[in-house]
Motif scaffolding. Structure first.
Motif, PDB file in Angstrom:
ATOM      1  N   VAL A  37      33.040  29.909  40.380  1.00 23.11           N
ATOM      2  CA  VAL A  37      33.356  30.222  38.992  1.00 23.11           C
ATOM      3  C   VAL A  37      34.574  29.421  38.556  1.00 23.11           C
ATOM      4  N   CYS A  38      34.660  29.171  37.258  1.00 21.60           N
ATOM      5  CA  CYS A  38      35.885  28.617  36.679  1.00 21.60           C
ATOM      6  C   CYS A  38      36.369  29.593  35.629  1.00 21.60           C
ATOM      7  N   SER A  39      37.672  29.659  35.452  1.00 18.14           N
ATOM      8  CA  SER A  39      38.241  30.674  34.572  1.00 18.14           C
ATOM      9  C   SER A  39      39.702  30.355  34.318  1.00 18.14           C
ATOM     10  N   GLU A  40      40.289  31.074  33.364  1.00 12.88           N
ATOM     11  CA  GLU A  40      41.737  31.069  33.208  1.00 12.88           C
ATOM     12  C   GLU A  40      42.411  31.838  34.344  1.00 12.88           C
ATOM     13  N   PHE A  41      41.630  32.628  35.069  1.00 13.33           N
ATOM     14  CA  PHE A  41      42.124  33.438  36.188  1.00 13.33           C
ATOM     15  C   PHE A  41      43.371  34.231  35.777  1.00 13.33           C
ATOM     16  N   PRO A  42      43.191  35.262  34.939  1.00 12.85           N
ATOM     17  CA  PRO A  42      44.342  36.055  34.477  1.00 12.85           C
ATOM     18  C   PRO A  42      44.802  37.039  35.553  1.00 12.85           C
ATOM     19  N   LEU A  43      45.291  36.514  36.653  1.00 15.03           N
ATOM     20  CA  LEU A  43      45.633  37.351  37.800  1.00 15.03           C
ATOM     21  C   LEU A  43      46.837  38.238  37.508  1.00 15.03           C
ATOM     22  N   GLN A  44      47.849  37.682  36.853  1.00 14.75           N
ATOM     23  CA  GLN A  44      49.025  38.483  36.526  1.00 14.75           C
ATOM     24  C   GLN A  44      48.648  39.637  35.604  1.00 14.75           C
ATOM     25  N   GLU A  45      47.787  39.361  34.631  1.00 11.71           N
ATOM     26  CA  GLU A  45      47.359  40.408  33.706  1.00 11.71           C
ATOM     27  C   GLU A  45      46.561  41.486  34.432  1.00 11.71           C
ATOM     28  N   MET A  46      45.724  41.087  35.392  1.00 13.36           N
ATOM     29  CA  MET A  46      44.965  42.066  36.165  1.00 13.36           C
ATOM     30  C   MET A  46      45.901  42.956  36.990  1.00 13.36           C
ATOM     31  N   LEU A  47      46.941  42.349  37.543  1.00  8.88           N
ATOM     32  CA  LEU A  47      47.889  43.123  38.347  1.00  8.88           C
ATOM     33  C   LEU A  47      48.636  44.131  37.479  1.00  8.88           C
ATOM     34  N   GLU A  48      49.066  43.695  36.305  1.00  4.92           N
ATOM     35  CA  GLU A  48      49.759  44.601  35.394  1.00  4.92           C
ATOM     36  C   GLU A  48      48.825  45.711  34.912  1.00  4.92           C
ATOM     37  N   GLY A 157      36.293  57.135  39.639  1.00  5.54           N
ATOM     38  CA  GLY A 157      37.681  57.080  39.201  1.00  5.54           C
ATOM     39  C   GLY A 157      38.509  56.068  39.962  1.00  5.54           C
ATOM     40  N   LYS A 158      37.872  55.214  40.742  1.00  2.00           N
ATOM     41  CA  LYS A 158      38.601  54.249  41.567  1.00  2.00           C
ATOM     42  C   LYS A 158      38.333  52.792  41.191  1.00  2.00           C
ATOM     43  N   LEU A 159      37.400  52.567  40.273  1.00  4.78           N
ATOM     44  CA  LEU A 159      37.024  51.202  39.910  1.00  4.78           C
ATOM     45  C   LEU A 159      37.211  51.010  38.414  1.00  4.78           C
ATOM     46  N   TYR A 160      37.956  49.950  38.047  1.00  8.39           N
ATOM     47  CA  TYR A 160      38.259  49.655  36.650  1.00  8.39           C
ATOM     48  C   TYR A 160      37.837  48.216  36.339  1.00  8.39           C
ATOM     49  N   VAL A 161      37.667  47.948  35.055  1.00  8.69           N
ATOM     50  CA  VAL A 161      37.353  46.590  34.616  1.00  8.69           C
ATOM     51  C   VAL A 161      38.443  46.119  33.667  1.00  8.69           C
ATOM     52  N   TYR A 162      38.957  44.931  33.926  1.00  3.26           N
ATOM     53  CA  TYR A 162      39.864  44.272  32.987  1.00  3.26           C
ATOM     54  C   TYR A 162      39.051  43.214  32.265  1.00  3.26           C
ATOM     55  N   LYS A 163      38.876  43.380  30.973  1.00  2.11           N
ATOM     56  CA  LYS A 163      38.043  42.472  30.196  1.00  2.11           C
ATOM     57  C   LYS A 163      38.889  41.333  29.655  1.00  2.11           C
ATOM     58  N   THR A 164      38.432  40.117  29.901  1.00  3.69           N
ATOM     59  CA  THR A 164      39.145  38.938  29.426  1.00  3.69           C
ATOM     60  C   THR A 164      38.398  38.301  28.265  1.00  3.69           C
ATOM     61  N   ASP A 165      39.163  37.788  27.316  1.00  2.00           N
ATOM     62  CA  ASP A 165      38.597  37.002  26.222  1.00  2.00           C
ATOM     63  C   ASP A 165      38.782  35.504  26.470  1.00  2.00           C
ATOM     64  N   GLY A 166      39.405  35.173  27.601  1.00  2.00           N
ATOM     65  CA  GLY A 166      39.575  33.772  27.960  1.00  2.00           C
ATOM     66  C   GLY A 166      38.284  33.175  28.494  1.00  2.00           C
ATOM     67  N   PHE A 167      38.322  31.894  28.808  1.00  2.00           N
ATOM     68  CA  PHE A 167      37.088  31.226  29.235  1.00  2.00           C
ATOM     69  C   PHE A 167      36.711  31.625  30.648  1.00  2.00           C
ATOM     70  N   TRP A 168      35.415  31.621  30.889  1.00  2.00           N
ATOM     71  CA  TRP A 168      34.850  31.905  32.212  1.00  2.00           C
ATOM     72  C   TRP A 168      33.453  31.327  32.262  1.00  2.00           C
TER      73      TRP A 168
END
Length: 343
Positions: A37-48, A157-168
């Motif tokens: 995959v290619c992406s902006e990889f918003p890793l910091q945002e996922m961690l926050e 209650g243990k799995l969440y999704v962080y939705k990105t509007d960046g490219f993927w």
């Protein structure tokens, strides 16, 4: 550091097999990223996001929006609109429409994930004991992260999704490499414009986003772009036109060549007045949620039209035309080809 499986263990089985090495540094959390995959990889945002919404035992997957038709080709996620907790469903490549939110193959885990993978491993072992006579070829260690683990975690209650509007985008076909290059060059134009080539007196004509390695030699009459990446030590002669292409290190494009929708392998040579062209396979530009389709290499016994790929150290003579073809390394062609794999 590279950890190689002794056998294919699946996306979950692989990290479970190396759990001691992964956790040896005392990590409180770790990311797992699919390689295709290619992406902006918003890793910091996922961690926050994980720190805001979850706890030490919760996990986050990156999600994005696809159109209703293409969503069937991915893992689909149904999440609580307020908390983003994955509820009711996590379905891998459903047969009917479930959700427009799809799994990007980028995850943030805590060490607690190994407990859940271990439960699948124990269950696999028990099932193999009961069905050993008919399924002796299976292995308990083969664990699919998406189907075996996420499906069970949905609604817990243990799995969440962080939705990105960046490219993927996935990178599963030849044409997707050129598309991925465009996405990254577009990202550079916003975040690191200094990395991209600019029109300068005495330099080549630049159209759109173009990357040129500092060691490349580009004639001032060449026209490059949009979506062009020129590698280390590349030589581009007079009157050359390059568009929607990647030219890898050491390649030579002689005077008046035309290269469109092509990957030129390292140390390859394209002779004067030659034309090397492929067919783009981009997603629908009028649909903001469209994803690139993963075309098979062959359809109805014929090579699927896609970008042209020249392997390393390929020589294209002067005035030859190569269209929608794949040329394997170390070949010296003597005539034109169309829709061929040149062995």
């Amino acid at each position: 550091r590279y950890l190689q499986e002794y056998a294919a263990l699946g996306t979950g089985g692989g990290i479970y097999h190396f759990r001691d090495q992964i956790l040896s540094g005392g990590a409180e959390a770790f990311f797992v990223l699919n390689a295709d995959v290619c992406s902006e990889f918003p890793l910091q945002e996922m961690l926050e996001f994980q720190q805001r919404h979850g706890d030490a035992h919760s996990f986050v997957m990156l999600g994005t929006t696809a159109n209703r038709t293409q969503a069937l080709n991915y893992g689909c996620i149904v999440a609580n609109a307020d908390t983003q907790e994955v509820v009711q469903h996590y379905v891998e490549k459903p047969s009917t429409f479930v959700s427009e939110i799809i799994n990007c193959g980028i995850y943030l885990f805590t060490p607690a994930i190994f407990q859940h993978i271990g439960e699948v491993f124990q269950r696999n072992q028990q099932e193999l004991v009961l069905e050993e006579s008919s399924n002796g070829w299976q292995r308990a260690e083969v664990i699919r992260l998406e189907q075996d683990v996420f499906t069970a975690l949905a609604g817990s209650g243990k799995l969440y999704v962080y939705k990105t509007d960046g490219f993927w985008s996935q990178i599963k076909s030849a044409g997707s490499a050129i598309y991925a290059s465009r996405l990254y060059l577009n990202q550079y134009s916003r975040s690191h414009p200094e990395r991209l080539a600019q029109n300068k007196p005495g330099g080549p004509i630049i159209r759109g986003n173009v990357y040129i390695h500092p060691t490349a030699s580009i004639d001032s009459t060449a026209v490059l772009g949009p979506n062009v990446s020129i590698g280390e030590g590349v030589m581009v002669g007079a009157g050359v036109r390059v568009r929607e292409s990647i030219v890898l290190h050491g390649a030579s494009l002689h005077d008046h060549t035309c290269v469109l929708n092509t990957i030129v392998g390292w140390d390859s040579t394209i002779g004067r007045w030659a034309r090397v062209e492929g067919t783009p396979s981009d997603p629908n530009p009028n649909d903001p949620y469209a994803k690139i389709d993963s075309e098979t290499l062959f359809r109805d016994g014929r090579l699927t039209p896609s970008i042209t790929i020249l392997g390393c150290s390929v020589t294209i003579p002067a005035e030859v035309v190569i269209l929608n073809s794949i040329v394997l390394p170390h070949k010296e062609l003597s005539r034109s080809y169309k829709n061929q794999i040149i062995l």
